[in-house]
Scaffold this motif. Structure first.
Motif, PDB file in Angstrom:
ATOM      1  N   ALA A  68       0.840  -1.188   0.000  1.00  0.00           N
ATOM      2  CA  ALA A  68       0.000   0.000   0.000  1.00  0.00           C
ATOM      3  C   ALA A  68       0.881   1.247   0.000  1.00  0.00           C
ATOM      4  N   ILE A  69       0.519   2.239  -0.818  1.00  0.00           N
ATOM      5  CA  ILE A  69       1.271   3.499  -0.851  1.00  0.00           C
ATOM      6  C   ILE A  69       0.283   4.656  -0.781  1.00  0.00           C
ATOM      7  N   LYS A  70       0.763   5.810  -0.320  1.00  0.00           N
ATOM      8  CA  LYS A  70      -0.037   7.031  -0.252  1.00  0.00           C
ATOM      9  C   LYS A  70       0.316   7.926  -1.434  1.00  0.00           C
ATOM     10  N   LEU A  71      -0.704   8.477  -2.064  1.00  0.00           N
ATOM     11  CA  LEU A  71      -0.509   9.423  -3.148  1.00  0.00           C
ATOM     12  C   LEU A  71      -0.573  10.843  -2.606  1.00  0.00           C
ATOM     13  N   PRO A  72      -0.188  11.855  -3.404  1.00  0.00           N
ATOM     14  CA  PRO A  72      -0.168  13.241  -2.881  1.00  0.00           C
ATOM     15  C   PRO A  72      -1.488  13.706  -2.293  1.00  0.00           C
ATOM     16  N   SER A  73      -2.618  13.203  -2.825  1.00  0.00           N
ATOM     17  CA  SER A  73      -3.927  13.615  -2.302  1.00  0.00           C
ATOM     18  C   SER A  73      -4.214  13.013  -0.939  1.00  0.00           C
ATOM     19  N   GLY A  74      -3.413  12.020  -0.543  1.00  0.00           N
ATOM     20  CA  GLY A  74      -3.656  11.321   0.708  1.00  0.00           C
ATOM     21  C   GLY A  74      -4.376  10.008   0.533  1.00  0.00           C
ATOM     22  N   ARG A  75      -4.903   9.748  -0.678  1.00  0.00           N
ATOM     23  CA  ARG A  75      -5.592   8.479  -0.904  1.00  0.00           C
ATOM     24  C   ARG A  75      -4.590   7.339  -1.003  1.00  0.00           C
ATOM     25  N   THR A  76      -5.054   6.168  -0.633  1.00  0.00           N
ATOM     26  CA  THR A  76      -4.210   4.976  -0.626  1.00  0.00           C
ATOM     27  C   THR A  76      -4.473   4.142  -1.865  1.00  0.00           C
ATOM     28  N   VAL A  77      -3.412   3.610  -2.456  1.00  0.00           N
ATOM     29  CA  VAL A  77      -3.548   2.648  -3.548  1.00  0.00           C
ATOM     30  C   VAL A  77      -2.650   1.458  -3.232  1.00  0.00           C
TER      31      VAL A  77
END
Length: 439
Positions: free
Chosen positions: A255-264
């Motif tokens: 799992a990683i965090k994107l700049p918006s804060g959402r997780t993918v």
């Protein structure tokens, strides 16, 4: 072309010496395999594959084929040239970068007096060494048995007919080769049952993940394009990554965090290769299923490789095959989910030196250049289908507020004594889940 080396003496525990032979068909033949790929690049790839299993290459050669000979593939003079090189360099294994029939393989072993491995056998050897998970190991064994079942006539010393058990049956009993084929068949049946059980378990894990759910981003690409290095750079994980072909085989997810804060969820997969044996495409169904279920497919390319265009075509070709047919794992619109990542910009002098087209992103997974742009592009892709909703929650509904922060992008928040008002960008599926809870 050859590399000089000292011969191993009897009993020497030195490295196993190998020769790599490329039978090359001229472009323009309707049945030519890999005609778009330069012979030198094909040979270099074969050498890399051979070196990746610890063999020491002491001789290489390219032999143009005017016609395929049913008995040996190569011409008589070409086979004799290889024999001389085998004897001169003390070669124990000859790798033929082509698909050999069982008869051709057996005949070449007789002529050269050493073990012969064709392209499929070589890739199976690599997969056997690299597979880490239980499913990966089962898949490799299944593919290997399926391949070996047709080659039991090769190099066996116990094929003479054996007498039946009690004598009253009359005449000889099963030959050893028939026994071996039967045992292999039984083992294949058992392996398929075990694989189905593993797949069912993995299916339950996938369903559990879908209930979370997070978007899945799958990394695909030609082997040695730098997928695992990019995976490590984006996730901070310690996935095995080396400058060798097929450094990783099993799907790895983080799992990683994107700049918006959402997780993918980022998924690293097995590398593709030209002329990937069909039994291996099926064998690595686990990796292919992860690609099929991905929201975004990151096609990682080695932009610095001289054959990068042909490698791209190989990957696209396999994925296209996966989308053909009624029960295809990939949907017909899979290309709309692809983002091309042009990796190894550091070898070309930086990001600006990488020729780009619309929809491509240049990066260097090794130095980290371009990764911020890649994260932003992933964020934009995932957020493109999101909806904006206004939500009013009780201040005591901490679970609902936390859920929205976890699954959506909170654009605005207003706190009052009687309510918390949130403006949230969220996927349609998550909005439906949130509304079902009565929020």
């Amino acid at each position: 072309m050859s590399v000089a080396a000292n011969n191993n003496t009897p009993g020497d525990a030195g490295p196993t010496k190998a020769a790599v032979i490329l039978p090359h068909e001229r472009a323009g033949r309707s049945d030519a395999v890999g005609a778009s790929r330069a012979a030198e690049a094909r040979l270099a790839e074969a050498v890399g594959l051979t070196a990746s299993i610890g063999l020491t290459i002491v001789h290489t050669a390219i032999f143009p084929l005017r016609m395929r000979r049913p008995a040996t593939l190569l011409g008589e003079g070409q086979a004799e040239m290889v024999k001389e090189a085998v004897e001169r360099h003390g070669v124990s294994v000859v790798v033929v970068d082509a698909a050999l029939s069982p008869v051709q393989q057996r005949n070449l072993e007789k002529v050269w007096g050493c073990k012969v491995i064709d392209r499929t056998g070589l890739i199976l050897e690599i997969f056997g060494e690299r597979a880490r998970t239980k499913e990966g190991a089962l898949q490799v064994e299944l593919a290997h048995l399926d391949y070996q079942r047709t080659r039991l006539v090769r190099s066996w010393t116990h094929l003479e007919r054996q007498r039946g058990g009690f004598g009253f049956l009359g005449g000889p009993g099963e030959s050893q080769i028939e026994i071996d084929r039967r045992l292999i068949g039984e083992r294949i049946v058992k392996l398929k049952k075990e694989l189905e059980q593993v797949r069912r378990t993995r299916g339950l894990h996938r369903k559990a993940r879908e209930r979370v759910p997070y978007p899945v981003v799958a990394l695909v690409g030609y082997t040695n394009a730098g997928k695992s290095t990019l995976f490590n750079a984006l996730t901070g994980a310690g996935v095995y990554a080396q400058d060798q072909l097929f450094a990783t085989l099993d799907p790895t997810m983080r799992a990683i965090k994107l700049p918006s804060g959402r997780t993918v969820i980022l998924s690293d997969t097995v590398g593709f290769i030209s002329e990937l044996p069909t039994q291996l495409v099926e064998a690595f169904r686990a990796t292919l299923e992860e690609v099929a279920s991905a929201d975004i497919i990151l096609h990682v390319r080695d932009a610095a490789h001289p054959d990068t265009a042909a490698q791209r075509n190989d990957v696209i070709g396999v994925l296209t095959e996966m989308s053909a047919g009624a029960n295809a794992p990939l949907d017909p619109d899979w290309q709309a989910r692809v983002v091309e990542v042009l990796n190894k910009a550091d070898l070309m002098g930086g990001l600006d030196a990488v020729p780009q087209m619309e929809g491509t992103i240049a990066v260097s997974a090794l130095t980290g250049d371009g990764l911020d742009a890649l994260r932003a592009a992933l964020d934009a892709r995932i957020g493109a289908g999101f909806e904006t909703m206004e939500v009013r929650l009780a201040p005591s509904d901490g679970a609902g507020i936390a859920w929205l922060y976890q699954h959506g992008e909170v654009l605005a928040r207003g706190d009052a004594e009687d309510a918390v008002r949130l403006t949230v960008r969220i996927s349609p599926a998550d909005r439906a889940r949130f509304e079902q809870r009565g929020g």
